[in-house]
Motif scaffolding. Structure first.
Motif, PDB file in Angstrom:
ATOM      1  N   LYS A 140       0.881  -1.216   0.027  1.00 44.29           N
ATOM      2  CA  LYS A 140       0.039  -0.170  -0.171  1.00 44.29           C
ATOM      3  C   LYS A 140       0.902   1.312  -0.082  1.00 44.29           C
ATOM      4  O   LYS A 140       0.474   2.318  -0.506  1.00 44.29           O
ATOM      5  CB  LYS A 140      -1.017  -0.104   1.340  1.00 44.29           C
ATOM      6  N   HIS A 141       1.975   1.155   0.776  1.00 43.30           N
ATOM      7  CA  HIS A 141       3.024   2.220   0.673  1.00 43.30           C
ATOM      8  C   HIS A 141       3.552   2.350  -0.751  1.00 43.30           C
ATOM      9  O   HIS A 141       3.525   3.731  -1.210  1.00 43.30           O
ATOM     10  CB  HIS A 141       3.871   2.108   1.721  1.00 43.30           C
ATOM     11  N   CYS A 142       3.884   1.577  -1.267  1.00 44.19           N
ATOM     12  CA  CYS A 142       4.408   1.722  -2.752  1.00 44.19           C
ATOM     13  C   CYS A 142       3.495   2.047  -3.664  1.00 44.19           C
ATOM     14  O   CYS A 142       3.775   3.063  -4.554  1.00 44.19           O
ATOM     15  CB  CYS A 142       5.039   0.363  -3.156  1.00 44.19           C
ATOM     16  N   ILE A 143       2.171   1.573  -3.678  1.00 45.01           N
ATOM     17  CA  ILE A 143       0.843   2.196  -4.415  1.00 45.01           C
ATOM     18  C   ILE A 143       0.955   3.710  -4.246  1.00 45.01           C
ATOM     19  O   ILE A 143       0.936   4.589  -5.327  1.00 45.01           O
ATOM     20  CB  ILE A 143      -0.119   1.370  -4.142  1.00 45.01           C
ATOM     21  N   SER A 144       1.020   4.148  -2.870  1.00 43.99           N
ATOM     22  CA  SER A 144       0.722   5.761  -2.543  1.00 43.99           C
ATOM     23  C   SER A 144       1.868   6.288  -2.950  1.00 43.99           C
ATOM     24  O   SER A 144       1.821   7.409  -3.669  1.00 43.99           O
ATOM     25  CB  SER A 144       0.482   5.773  -1.255  1.00 43.99           C
ATOM     26  N   LEU A 145       3.046   5.795  -3.021  1.00 43.67           N
ATOM     27  CA  LEU A 145       4.191   6.524  -3.562  1.00 43.67           C
ATOM     28  C   LEU A 145       3.846   6.677  -5.125  1.00 43.67           C
ATOM     29  O   LEU A 145       4.287   7.780  -5.676  1.00 43.67           O
ATOM     30  CB  LEU A 145       5.547   5.980  -3.358  1.00 43.67           C
ATOM     31  N   ALA A 146       3.568   5.724  -6.057  1.00 43.66           N
ATOM     32  CA  ALA A 146       3.253   5.832  -7.235  1.00 43.66           C
ATOM     33  C   ALA A 146       2.196   6.712  -7.442  1.00 43.66           C
ATOM     34  O   ALA A 146       2.315   7.671  -8.689  1.00 43.66           O
ATOM     35  CB  ALA A 146       2.969   4.562  -8.011  1.00 43.66           C
ATOM     36  N   LEU A 147       1.174   6.833  -6.685  1.00 47.38           N
ATOM     37  CA  LEU A 147      -0.002   7.577  -6.980  1.00 47.38           C
ATOM     38  C   LEU A 147       0.237   9.100  -6.767  1.00 47.38           C
ATOM     39  O   LEU A 147      -0.395   9.773  -6.843  1.00 47.38           O
ATOM     40  CB  LEU A 147      -1.225   7.074  -6.180  1.00 47.38           C
ATOM     41  N   THR A 148       1.294   9.206  -6.170  1.00 50.78           N
ATOM     42  CA  THR A 148       1.636  10.796  -5.708  1.00 50.78           C
ATOM     43  C   THR A 148       2.961  11.272  -6.337  1.00 50.78           C
ATOM     44  O   THR A 148       3.426  12.140  -5.917  1.00 50.78           O
ATOM     45  CB  THR A 148       1.716  10.881  -4.037  1.00 50.78           C
ATOM     46  N   PHE A 149       3.329  10.495  -7.441  1.00 47.85           N
ATOM     47  CA  PHE A 149       4.646  10.542  -7.683  1.00 47.85           C
ATOM     48  C   PHE A 149       5.016  11.909  -8.261  1.00 47.85           C
ATOM     49  O   PHE A 149       5.988  12.510  -7.827  1.00 47.85           O
ATOM     50  CB  PHE A 149       4.936   9.684  -8.959  1.00 47.85           C
ATOM     51  N   HIS A 150       4.086  12.434  -9.094  1.00 44.94           N
ATOM     52  CA  HIS A 150       4.153  13.792  -9.510  1.00 44.94           C
ATOM     53  C   HIS A 150       3.927  15.009  -8.592  1.00 44.94           C
ATOM     54  O   HIS A 150       4.826  16.075  -8.675  1.00 44.94           O
ATOM     55  CB  HIS A 150       3.365  14.040 -10.839  1.00 44.94           C
ATOM     56  N   LEU A 151       3.029  14.712  -7.713  1.00 44.21           N
ATOM     57  CA  LEU A 151       2.837  15.849  -6.553  1.00 44.21           C
ATOM     58  C   LEU A 151       3.859  15.804  -5.798  1.00 44.21           C
ATOM     59  O   LEU A 151       4.325  16.802  -5.504  1.00 44.21           O
ATOM     60  CB  LEU A 151       1.430  15.066  -5.759  1.00 44.21           C
ATOM     61  N   ARG A 152       4.655  14.638  -5.380  1.00 51.52           N
ATOM     62  CA  ARG A 152       5.656  14.762  -4.652  1.00 51.52           C
ATOM     63  C   ARG A 152       7.148  15.314  -5.340  1.00 51.52           C
ATOM     64  O   ARG A 152       7.612  16.112  -4.684  1.00 51.52           O
ATOM     65  CB  ARG A 152       6.287  13.313  -4.210  1.00 51.52           C
ATOM     66  N   LYS A 153       7.038  15.290  -6.733  1.00 55.24           N
ATOM     67  CA  LYS A 153       7.932  15.850  -7.410  1.00 55.24           C
ATOM     68  C   LYS A 153       7.848  17.511  -7.474  1.00 55.24           C
ATOM     69  O   LYS A 153       8.883  18.244  -7.147  1.00 55.24           O
ATOM     70  CB  LYS A 153       8.106  15.471  -8.643  1.00 55.24           C
ATOM     71  N   LYS A 154       6.679  17.833  -7.606  1.00 57.81           N
ATOM     72  CA  LYS A 154       6.221  19.285  -7.556  1.00 57.81           C
ATOM     73  C   LYS A 154       6.727  19.915  -6.279  1.00 57.81           C
ATOM     74  O   LYS A 154       7.145  20.982  -6.206  1.00 57.81           O
ATOM     75  CB  LYS A 154       4.728  19.407  -8.076  1.00 57.81           C
ATOM     76  N   MET A 155       6.328  19.228  -5.128  1.00 61.86           N
ATOM     77  CA  MET A 155       6.533  19.759  -4.001  1.00 61.86           C
ATOM     78  C   MET A 155       8.170  19.825  -3.620  1.00 61.86           C
ATOM     79  O   MET A 155       8.458  20.791  -3.140  1.00 61.86           O
ATOM     80  CB  MET A 155       5.986  18.854  -2.799  1.00 61.86           C
ATOM     81  N   GLU A 156       8.778  18.930  -3.963  1.00 58.17           N
ATOM     82  CA  GLU A 156      10.219  18.951  -3.751  1.00 58.17           C
ATOM     83  C   GLU A 156      10.746  20.204  -4.551  1.00 58.17           C
ATOM     84  O   GLU A 156      11.556  21.018  -4.133  1.00 58.17           O
ATOM     85  CB  GLU A 156      10.819  17.444  -4.365  1.00 58.17           C
ATOM     86  N   LYS A 157      10.305  20.295  -5.986  1.00 59.22           N
ATOM     87  CA  LYS A 157      10.755  21.460  -6.647  1.00 59.22           C
ATOM     88  C   LYS A 157      10.595  22.877  -5.927  1.00 59.22           C
ATOM     89  O   LYS A 157      11.337  23.819  -5.975  1.00 59.22           O
ATOM     90  CB  LYS A 157      10.109  21.571  -8.140  1.00 59.22           C
ATOM     91  N   SER A 158       9.300  22.771  -5.300  1.00 59.51           N
ATOM     92  CA  SER A 158       8.915  24.080  -4.753  1.00 59.51           C
ATOM     93  C   SER A 158       9.634  24.416  -3.390  1.00 59.51           C
ATOM     94  O   SER A 158       9.826  25.485  -2.994  1.00 59.51           O
ATOM     95  CB  SER A 158       7.256  24.187  -4.556  1.00 59.51           C
ATOM     96  N   LYS A 159      10.238  23.440  -2.645  1.00 57.45           N
ATOM     97  CA  LYS A 159      10.831  23.538  -1.548  1.00 57.45           C
ATOM     98  C   LYS A 159      12.291  24.084  -1.818  1.00 57.45           C
ATOM     99  O   LYS A 159      13.026  24.512  -1.296  1.00 57.45           O
ATOM    100  CB  LYS A 159      10.931  22.262  -0.908  1.00 57.45           C
ATOM    101  N   ARG A 160      12.422  23.343  -2.903  1.00 58.46           N
ATOM    102  CA  ARG A 160      14.202  24.098  -3.513  1.00 58.46           C
ATOM    103  C   ARG A 160      14.205  25.423  -3.964  1.00 58.46           C
ATOM    104  O   ARG A 160      14.918  25.942  -3.825  1.00 58.46           O
ATOM    105  CB  ARG A 160      14.612  23.126  -4.566  1.00 58.46           C
ATOM    106  N   LYS A 161      13.090  25.841  -4.348  1.00 58.72           N
ATOM    107  CA  LYS A 161      12.824  27.242  -4.977  1.00 58.72           C
ATOM    108  C   LYS A 161      12.992  28.190  -3.592  1.00 58.72           C
ATOM    109  O   LYS A 161      13.178  29.555  -3.721  1.00 58.72           O
ATOM    110  CB  LYS A 161      11.857  27.433  -5.649  1.00 58.72           C
TER     111      LYS A 161
END
Length: 139
Positions: free
Chosen positions: A117-138
């Motif tokens: 279930k954790h792996c599925i959640s990571l896949a289902l939020t993959f782009h969302l997490r990438k977007k959040m990481e980008k905004s944190k770096r900015k």
């Protein structure tokens, strides 16, 4: 469910049941995560696929039987996403991985439910997490 029923009708009853159970797990996990939104079920590469069409929060997840073994099935993700490496790093011994493509399961064996279930959640939020990481770096 019509798509799943049609796709899996030629599989043995135990394999069909395992694939339909996996479908339900994916849909349940998706429903439990805020921001994922509704899941579109579609046919991609001849496999039942789960897509976050509206929110675009995740990477496509696919499920299918393994052609090489009628007692095995897999959850597939995009091979260039790095998701399998992420899963493998977090859960090196709890699941079996095939290259950068999928997690393999055997019909009748218990699923490592929390890890899956954790792996599925990571896949289902993959782009969302990438977007959040980008905004944190900015910031």
């Amino acid at each position: 469910m019509v798509l799943a029923d049609d796709l899996f009708k030629h599989h043995s009853s135990p394999l069909r049941s395992a694939l339909l159970d996996m479908r339900n797990i994916i849909l349940d996990v998706a429903q439990s995560i805020e921001g994922v939104g509704p899941i579109e079920e579609a046919l991609r590469w001849g496999q039942l696929s789960f897509i976050t069409t509206r929110t675009k929060s995740g990477s496509t997840i696919r499920i299918d039987a393994l052609r090489s073994d009628p007692n095995k099935y897999a959850v597939y993700v995009h091979c260039q996403s790095g998701l399998i490496d992420e899963f493998r790093t977090r859960y090196p011994k709890q699941m079996t991985y095939i290259d950068q493509r999928s997690i393999e399961f055997t019909v009748g064996e218990p699923l490592p439910m929390a890890e899956l279930k954790h792996c599925i959640s990571l896949a289902l939020t993959f782009h969302l997490r990438k977007k959040m990481e980008k905004s944190k770096r900015k910031t």
